[in-house]
Enzyme design. Structure first.
Site, mmCIF file in Angstrom:
data_model
loop_
_atom_site.group_PDB
_atom_site.id
_atom_site.type_symbol
_atom_site.label_atom_id
_atom_site.label_comp_id
_atom_site.label_asym_id
_atom_site.label_seq_id
_atom_site.Cartn_x
_atom_site.Cartn_y
_atom_site.Cartn_z
ATOM 1 C CB ALA A 67 -0.865 -0.014 1.246
ATOM 2 N N GLY A 112 0.512 -4.986 0.718
ATOM 3 C CA GLY A 112 -0.659 -5.007 -0.174
ATOM 4 C C GLY A 112 -0.378 -5.694 -1.503
ATOM 5 C CD GLU A 115 -2.643 -7.341 2.632
ATOM 6 O OE1 GLU A 115 -2.159 -6.220 2.354
ATOM 7 O OE2 GLU A 115 -3.404 -7.523 3.598
ATOM 8 C CD GLU A 135 1.390 -5.709 5.759
ATOM 9 O OE1 GLU A 135 2.135 -6.658 6.096
ATOM 10 O OE2 GLU A 135 0.777 -5.683 4.681
HETATM 11 N N1 COA Z 1 4.622 3.153 -0.538
HETATM 12 C C1 COA Z 1 5.035 4.305 -1.069
HETATM 13 N N2 COA Z 1 6.194 4.446 -1.756
HETATM 14 C C2 COA Z 1 6.940 3.350 -1.909
HETATM 15 C C3 COA Z 1 6.571 2.098 -1.384
HETATM 16 C C4 COA Z 1 5.352 2.031 -0.669
HETATM 17 N N3 COA Z 1 4.901 0.870 -0.161
HETATM 18 N N4 COA Z 1 7.546 1.205 -1.687
HETATM 19 C C5 COA Z 1 8.468 1.865 -2.396
HETATM 20 N N5 COA Z 1 8.110 3.164 -2.527
HETATM 21 C C6 COA Z 1 8.840 4.234 -3.224
HETATM 22 C C7 COA Z 1 10.044 4.703 -2.422
HETATM 23 O O1 COA Z 1 9.667 5.647 -1.431
HETATM 24 C C8 COA Z 1 10.888 5.314 -3.516
HETATM 25 O O2 COA Z 1 10.344 6.567 -3.857
HETATM 26 P P1 COA Z 1 11.319 7.857 -4.043
HETATM 27 O O3 COA Z 1 12.206 7.487 -5.199
HETATM 28 O O4 COA Z 1 10.390 8.978 -4.335
HETATM 29 O O5 COA Z 1 12.083 7.988 -2.766
HETATM 30 C C9 COA Z 1 10.621 4.388 -4.698
HETATM 31 O O6 COA Z 1 9.402 3.750 -4.436
HETATM 32 C C10 COA Z 1 11.702 3.327 -4.883
HETATM 33 O O7 COA Z 1 11.826 2.607 -3.674
HETATM 34 P P2 COA Z 1 13.211 2.408 -2.876
HETATM 35 O O8 COA Z 1 12.893 2.161 -1.444
HETATM 36 O O9 COA Z 1 14.152 3.539 -3.192
HETATM 37 O O10 COA Z 1 13.751 1.067 -3.582
HETATM 38 P P3 COA Z 1 14.760 0.000 -2.935
HETATM 39 O O11 COA Z 1 15.161 -0.888 -4.061
HETATM 40 O O12 COA Z 1 15.824 0.674 -2.151
HETATM 41 O O13 COA Z 1 13.863 -0.830 -1.900
HETATM 42 C C11 COA Z 1 11.875 -2.036 -1.159
HETATM 43 C C12 COA Z 1 12.797 -1.621 -2.358
HETATM 44 C C13 COA Z 1 10.644 -2.723 -1.737
HETATM 45 C C14 COA Z 1 12.661 -2.991 -0.234
HETATM 46 C C15 COA Z 1 11.488 -0.758 -0.378
HETATM 47 O O14 COA Z 1 10.983 0.176 -1.296
HETATM 48 C C16 COA Z 1 10.439 -0.991 0.687
HETATM 49 O O15 COA Z 1 10.752 -1.505 1.732
HETATM 50 N N6 COA Z 1 9.183 -0.557 0.411
HETATM 51 C C17 COA Z 1 8.111 -0.630 1.376
HETATM 52 C C18 COA Z 1 7.624 -2.045 1.530
HETATM 53 C C19 COA Z 1 6.537 -2.123 2.573
HETATM 54 O O16 COA Z 1 6.732 -1.897 3.734
HETATM 55 N N7 COA Z 1 5.346 -2.463 2.096
HETATM 56 C C20 COA Z 1 4.203 -2.653 2.954
HETATM 57 C C21 COA Z 1 3.430 -1.426 3.055
HETATM 58 S S1 COA Z 1 2.013 -1.698 4.094
#
Ligand code: COA
Length: 260
Positions: A67, A112, A115, A135
């Site tokens: 999400a 999400g 999910e 989460e």
């Molecule tokens: N919501 C909003 N933005 C998100 C996102 C999310 N769930 N997941 C990634 N993004 C965004 C990042 O903020 C970043 O944006 P920016 O370039 O404007 O800063 C962009 O997507 C790229 O992500 P980044 O974190 O730089 O890539 P990465 O390769 O370093 O890491 C992940 C990849 C997937 C490990 C990391 O993005 C992450 O942990 N995301 C969240 C996962 C999460 O907790 N999901 C559950 C949500 S309930």
């Protein structure tokens, strides 16, 4: 089909390819994506030209990374419940679709994203796919059905482990747990997903719809799935496609199903 701002759609040979198109945000599910998914699934229900669908994410890195966390800011208890309810509404619509839907998981499927993949009927993962429900790291639990569908798919013990540790697992591990149906090379992901959905949509459409209903009856409180199966078996026997399917077998020819 209308143009969406966060989804790309392509209808080829009756298969609707839905691509979540927020590559710069790793296809995170914001309110617009959820609303547009709702709309496109309504189209899938209504449009007789659409026989089934594949959902995937844009780019080489992510299916959906969860999400959209930026929309969590300032959320209160009522807002949280409303967010979860809306997610349930849309994901239940995907799950209960009478037409088959496959998730082609092409990278991160977190929160999400995992999910959404679990709400689809089948999941095919590329070798680089990664799954997890992180989460609890954010101080919440999954709100789009993850606690329920993960438990249904992989059992209570492993589901609790993934939900409480926030661990991310790779595609091979996901396949071992029964979270995905198959793991394929990344370059072949869409082709193999297409072949799978085409195989399913070549069967009698009403029978496919009733398989979906009957299987999910198992998970509905207060419903005896065997009773549902009996009802739906009877319904299938009353279709023209049943007559066509049995005649085709006896006449040693390919069935020509009409969905009637
Ligand atoms: N919501 C909003 N933005 C998100 C996102 C999310 N769930 N997941 C990634 N993004 C965004 C990042 O903020 C970043 O944006 P920016 O370039 O404007 O800063 C962009 O997507 C790229 O992500 P980044 O974190 O730089 O890539 P990465 O390769 O370093 O890491 C992940 C990849 C997937 C490990 C990391 O993005 C992450 O942990 N995301 C969240 C996962 C999460 O907790 N999901 C559950 C949500 S309930």
């Amino acid at each position: 089909m209308k143009q969406f701002s966060t989804l790309l759609t392509d209808l080829t040979d009756g298969i609707l390819l839905i691509t979540i198109n927020r590559e710069d945000k790793l296809n995170a599910l914001n309110k617009t994506v959820i609303s547009e998914l709702d709309e496109v699934i309504d189209e899938l229900y209504k449009d007789p030209e659409i026989k089934g669908a594949i959902i995937t994410g844009k780019g080489p890195k992510a299916f959906v990374a969860g999400a959209d966390i930026t929309e969590f800011k300032g959320l209160n208890e009522e807002g949280g419940k409303a967010l979860a309810r809306r997610g349930h509404e849309v994901f239940n619509k995907i799950e209960m679709s009478p037409k088959p839907i496959i998730a082609a998981v092409n990278g991160f499927a977190l929160g999400g994203g995992c999910e959404l993949a679990m709400a689809c009927h089948l999941r095919i993962a590329s070798e680089n796919a990664k799954f997890g429900q992180p989460e609890v790291k954010l101080g919440i639990i999954p709100g789009y059905g993850g606690t329920q569908r993960l438990t249904q798919l992989i059992g209570k013990g492993k589901a609790l482990e993934l939900l409480m540790t926030a661990d991310t697992i790779d595609a091979v591990c996901a396949e071992k747990l029964g979270l995905v149906n198959d793991v394929v090379q990344t370059v072949e992901l869409l082709e193999i997903s297409r072949a799978m959905i085409s195989k399913i949509t070549s069967m009698a459409p009403i029978a496919i719809a009733e398989v979906i209903q009957s299987v999910y009856a198992h998970f509905k409180d207060g419903i005896d799935g065997f009773d549902t199966e009996t009802e739906l078996f009877g319904k299938c026997v009353a279709t023209a496609d049943f007559v066509e399917g049995t005649n085709a077998f006896l006449e040693k020819r390919k069935a020509n199903f009409k969905g009637q």
